[in-house]
Write an enzyme that holds these catalytic residues in place. Structure first.
Site, PDB file in Angstrom:
ATOM      1  N   ASP A 168       0.238   1.808   9.154  1.00  0.00           N
ATOM      2  CA  ASP A 168       0.096   3.244   8.941  1.00  0.00           C
ATOM      3  C   ASP A 168      -0.977   3.432   7.860  1.00  0.00           C
ATOM      4  OD1 ASP A 168       0.393   5.986   9.010  1.00  0.00           O
ATOM      5  OD2 ASP A 168       2.575   5.941   8.987  1.00  0.00           O
TER       6      ASP A 168
HETATM    7  C1  BGC Z   1       1.336   9.034   9.596  1.00  0.00           C
HETATM    8  C2  BGC Z   1       1.281   8.519  11.022  1.00  0.00           C
HETATM    9  C3  BGC Z   1      -0.032   8.931  11.656  1.00  0.00           C
HETATM   10  C4  BGC Z   1      -1.176   8.401  10.812  1.00  0.00           C
HETATM   11  C5  BGC Z   1      -2.537   8.726  11.388  1.00  0.00           C
HETATM   12  C6  BGC Z   1       0.082   8.665   8.823  1.00  0.00           C
HETATM   13  O1  BGC Z   1       0.052   9.276   7.571  1.00  0.00           O
HETATM   14  O2  BGC Z   1       2.457   8.495   8.947  1.00  0.00           O
HETATM   15  O3  BGC Z   1       2.386   8.980  11.745  1.00  0.00           O
HETATM   16  O4  BGC Z   1      -0.086   8.432  12.955  1.00  0.00           O
HETATM   17  O5  BGC Z   1      -1.084   8.993   9.523  1.00  0.00           O
HETATM   18  O6  BGC Z   1      -2.838  10.059  11.272  1.00  0.00           O
END
Ligand code: BGC
Length: 767
Positions: free
Chosen positions: A311
């Site tokens: 993430d």
């Molecule tokens: C979130 C994810 C998301 C990623 C990309 C992160 O902060 O936890 O769910 O897919 O950002 O935007």
């Protein structure tokens, strides 16, 4: 959809069978592996490391003096060349801070793939995006209810259809990879991302989540109209003890296996091509260094063939937040060796540092070439299956259905089947067109409340990007009744103060005066759109100002219908008794208000069911599958469990009654398939859809059994004045639990099968 009032003279007995999801077997072929190995053999360490690096779009766009991406967005060729030609970056994600037009995507995607299409690199980019309730980052795409609302439909066919449409529109934007679905267990309503989940039950999540994946991918080799899904966030992210985003959870192995893992396992069985790792911490171990879960369980035990992406900044956070790695270099090595194949670094200059450190780690043996090749093989496998080597840029003209009426209708259908009727005293609903109605409340007149976060911007707060032509609740009522027949005043508004949600009154006198002029008040309550850290809240109670709006109307003896536009169950106990009607709308998307009006006026029947247990008191968060001890009251009887509304609850305009529950046998053994046949009668002249929910429980077990657990469900049409039957098939695995040894077992003894108010006993004997 059929009109609610269709009337069938005689009593019909209809037999229905709901299609259960089928697992997709791997299409991996040895020729695919050979070609992957041949590609890898020709790559340098630098090129391989680059494949594991993901950067955000802002890193390669033209920006202003402050580093902000310009509008319209366009690629900065020098930055792109540095990322792709010098550092060999293999993946790009996201948008700047807001949604882009199709034309902007038509410029960006070919530019991003240009180094590959012009032969300067040998590997195309895989572009990923969060299209979590429709393609929320492309102007004009079809926005659906958020996942929690989809779950409330209890209709996997609708979930699959949502997946198909979202995949189509994602590809129409030139993007082949969607960071969705969220498969996290929704059992911590304080958590800001509860609305992104499919609710509290592992079976419901598995069924609905797998259907979404089927829709996204259309198999394990998505064609030009399908995308790679990304099951997230593996695993336990949602179980945060504090309720705050990205904070620790304690999840014993037993509950990890019984509650948190099943939705991901089902997704792997449905061929999910990628996974995103939990940003939080489970049992003291940050998700990104949990070798046991990522490598041993997901990859080795379940045979997951795709790749794992971190993430946002999570390799870095092992050093800067979780303090498990004394240096960035340690963090990268630990996460990569735990099994995370791609790092969403995602900023500059951090990505350059990442690539340099990783190359060094491979050269010094901290990361083995085998492990690097394994990660690259997984990434290239997904790129191959997406057809990116042959066609990195889509033929944009091939997507004429983008944003079409048929897709909007699908979104409307999802909202219609999702919105849940929780209270309907003295049949206050359906409303009549000759009643004088006041529309009020903080969420009554802005699309941002219907859509929530991840809508045009990350937090979904910027009204400038609202989809044109979609109706707020106020506008949908005005469309139905005529502006002159519909009074409106907001009464209160939501705002953020110091980052936390608050409510303040807006012209309260106007509200009080207008109340005097009407018979019925449709009071729209709810919460500010928000997700992740910015979405942290301090209390599950709905702000007092919102509850006072209701009480003011009760004092004037008005019939008040509360419409809860919220992504999770906010506690409203002190205004439940006074309300004539209560409707849970969740975050129903761009067509949610139209659906709401059709349901409230009886043009359509309600069929949504709660995907979570709705708490009554802020100190007691309970779940439907609680063991008996949770139910034990102070006086010693078993009545303590006392939610506002139970999981699976939802009213409608029909009158359903379960009239028979029959089992094909009363004893079963290891290989048996038990047929459970249920008969449901519609005793009204109003056709409807009902969700038949089959629960089972172990009467006695060596570890405390659940009170009941959902085993099967089926949404079924029940014509007026008719009877329908449905047969479900159960087998031994439906009665298993994780025993003392930490593995799934089934114990001999009695079980209870329940559907509605009917139950039957069943016993198991080993063979
Ligand atoms: C979130 C994810 C998301 C990623 C990309 C992160 O902060 O936890 O769910 O897919 O950002 O935007």
């Amino acid at each position: 959809m059929k009109n609610l009032h269709s009337y069938f003279g005689g009593m019909l007995l209809l037999l229905f069978s709901c299609k259960s999801a089928q697992s997709i077997t791997s299409t991996q072929s040895s020729s695919e592996e050979k070609s992957l190995n041949a590609r890898i053999a020709q790559m340098s360490i630098e090129e391989k490391v680059g494949q594991t690096c993901q950067i955000t779009l802002d890193v390669i766009t033209q920006t202003d003096a402050k580093g902000q991406t310009l509008t319209p967005s366009a690629i900065d060729t020098a930055k792109l060349n540095e990322a792709i030609l010098k550092y060999h970056v293999g993946s790009v994600l996201n948008v700047g801070w807001h949604t882009l037009s199709l034309d902007e995507w038509k410029g960006i995607i070919p530019a991003v793939q240009n180094p590959y299409t012009t032969g300067k690199t040998n590997v195309p980019i895989i572009y990923g995006i969060d299209a979590i309730h429709g393609v929320n980052y492309t102007v004009g795409a079809t926005l659906f209810p958020q996942e929690i609302g989809l779950a409330a439909t209890w209709n996997p066919a609708l979930a699959k259809n949502f997946g198909e449409i979202t995949a189509y529109e994602t590809r129409a934007s030139g993007i082949p990879w969607n960071f969705s679905p969220v498969l996290d267990l929704g059992r911590q309503p304080l958590w800001s991302r509860t609305f992104e989940t499919l609710g509290e039950d592992p079976y419901l999540i598995s069924q609905m989540g797998s259907a979404i994946i089927d829709g996204y991918q259309g198999g394990t080799t998505p064609d030009a109209y399908h995308v790679a899904s990304c099951m997230k966030h593996f695993v336990g992210y949602s179980g945060t003890n504090s309720g705050r985003d990205r904070t620790p959870a304690w999840i014993p192995e037993k509950y990890m296996k019984e509650l948190y893992l099943p939705s991901f396992k089902a997704a792997v069985e449905h061929g999910a091509l990628t996974v995103m790792i939990n940003s939080g911490v489970v049992n003291g171990i940050p998700g990104h260094i949990n070798h046991h879960l990522i490598t041993e369980t997901l990859k080795n035990e379940w045979g997951f063939e795709g790749f794992a992406v971190s993430d946002w900044e999570d390799f870095i956070m092992l050093h800067t937040v979780h303090s498990t790695s004394p240096s960035l270099a340690d963090a990268y090595v630990q996460a990569f060796n735990a099994g995370v194949d791609m790092s969403m670094v995602p900023l500059s200059p951090q990505y350059k540092e990442y690539c340099t450190i990783m190359v060094d780690a491979v050269k010094t043996g901290k990361i083995s070439m085998d492990r690097l090749d394994d990660a690259v093989r997984r990434i290239l496998r997904v790129k191959t299956r997406l057809g990116l080597f042959e066609k990195p840029v889509p033929t944009f003209e091939n997507y004429p259905k983008f944003g079409c009426a048929e897709f909007k209708q699908a979104s409307l259908n999802a909202a219609l089947e999702s919105i849940t009727l929780l209270k309907n005293e003295n049949s206050v609903l359906p409303l009549k067109t000759n009643q004088k109605i006041l529309i009020a409340g903080p969420t009554s007149n802005n699309m941002i409340y219907l859509n929530g976060a991840w809508t045009h911007t990350w937090q979904g707060m910027d009204t400038a990007f609202n989809t044109r032509g979609c109706l707020t609740v106020k506008e949908a009522f005005e469309k139905k009744l005529g502006k002159e027949n519909c009074l409106f005043t907001q009464g209160a508004e939501l705002y953020a103060d110091g980052g936390f949600e608050k409510t303040r009154y807006v012209n309260l006198n106007d509200y009080k005066e207008k109340l005097k002029l009407v018979d019925v008040v449709v009071l729209c309550l709810g919460e500010l759109p928000a997700t992740e850290k910015p979405g942290d809240i301090l209390s599950l109670n709905l702000n007092s100002e919102q509850r006072i709006l209701a009480q003011i109307a009760y004092e004037q003896n008005k019939k008040v219908i509360l419409v809860l536009i919220e992504g999770r169950p906010r506690i409203i106990h002190d205004i439940v008794a006074g309300a004539a009607g209560i409707v849970q709308a969740y975050l129903p998307g761009n067509y949610g208000a139209e659906a709401l009006v059709a349901l409230m006026f009886g043009e359509k029947n309600f069929s949504g069911k709660l995907p979570y247990t709705y708490p009554k008191f802020d100190g007691v968060i309970e779940f439907y599958d609680h063991p008996k001890s949770v139910d034990r009251s102070k006086s010693g009887d078993f009545s303590a469990y006392n939610p506002e509304w139970d999981f699976g609850f939802g009213l409608n305009y029909s009158n359903f009654e379960y009239t028979a529950l029959n089992l094909s046998q009363d004893t079963f053994s290891d290989k048996d398939s038990i047929a459970v046949t249920v008969t449901l009668k519609n005793k009204s002249s109003i056709a409807g859809k009902e969700v038949i929910q089959l629960y089972a429980s172990d009467d006695y077990a060596s570890l405390i059994p659940t009170g009941k657990s959902l085993k099967r469900f089926c949404k079924i049409d029940v014509p007026a004045n008719s009877e329908v039957s449905k047969t479900f098939y159960l087998n031994r695995t439906d009665f298993q639990f994780v025993g003392k040894e930490g593995v799934f077992i089934v114990e001999e003894g009695e079980f209870t099968i329940r559907v509605g108010n009917l139950s039957k006993k069943l016993s198991y004997k080993k063979k």
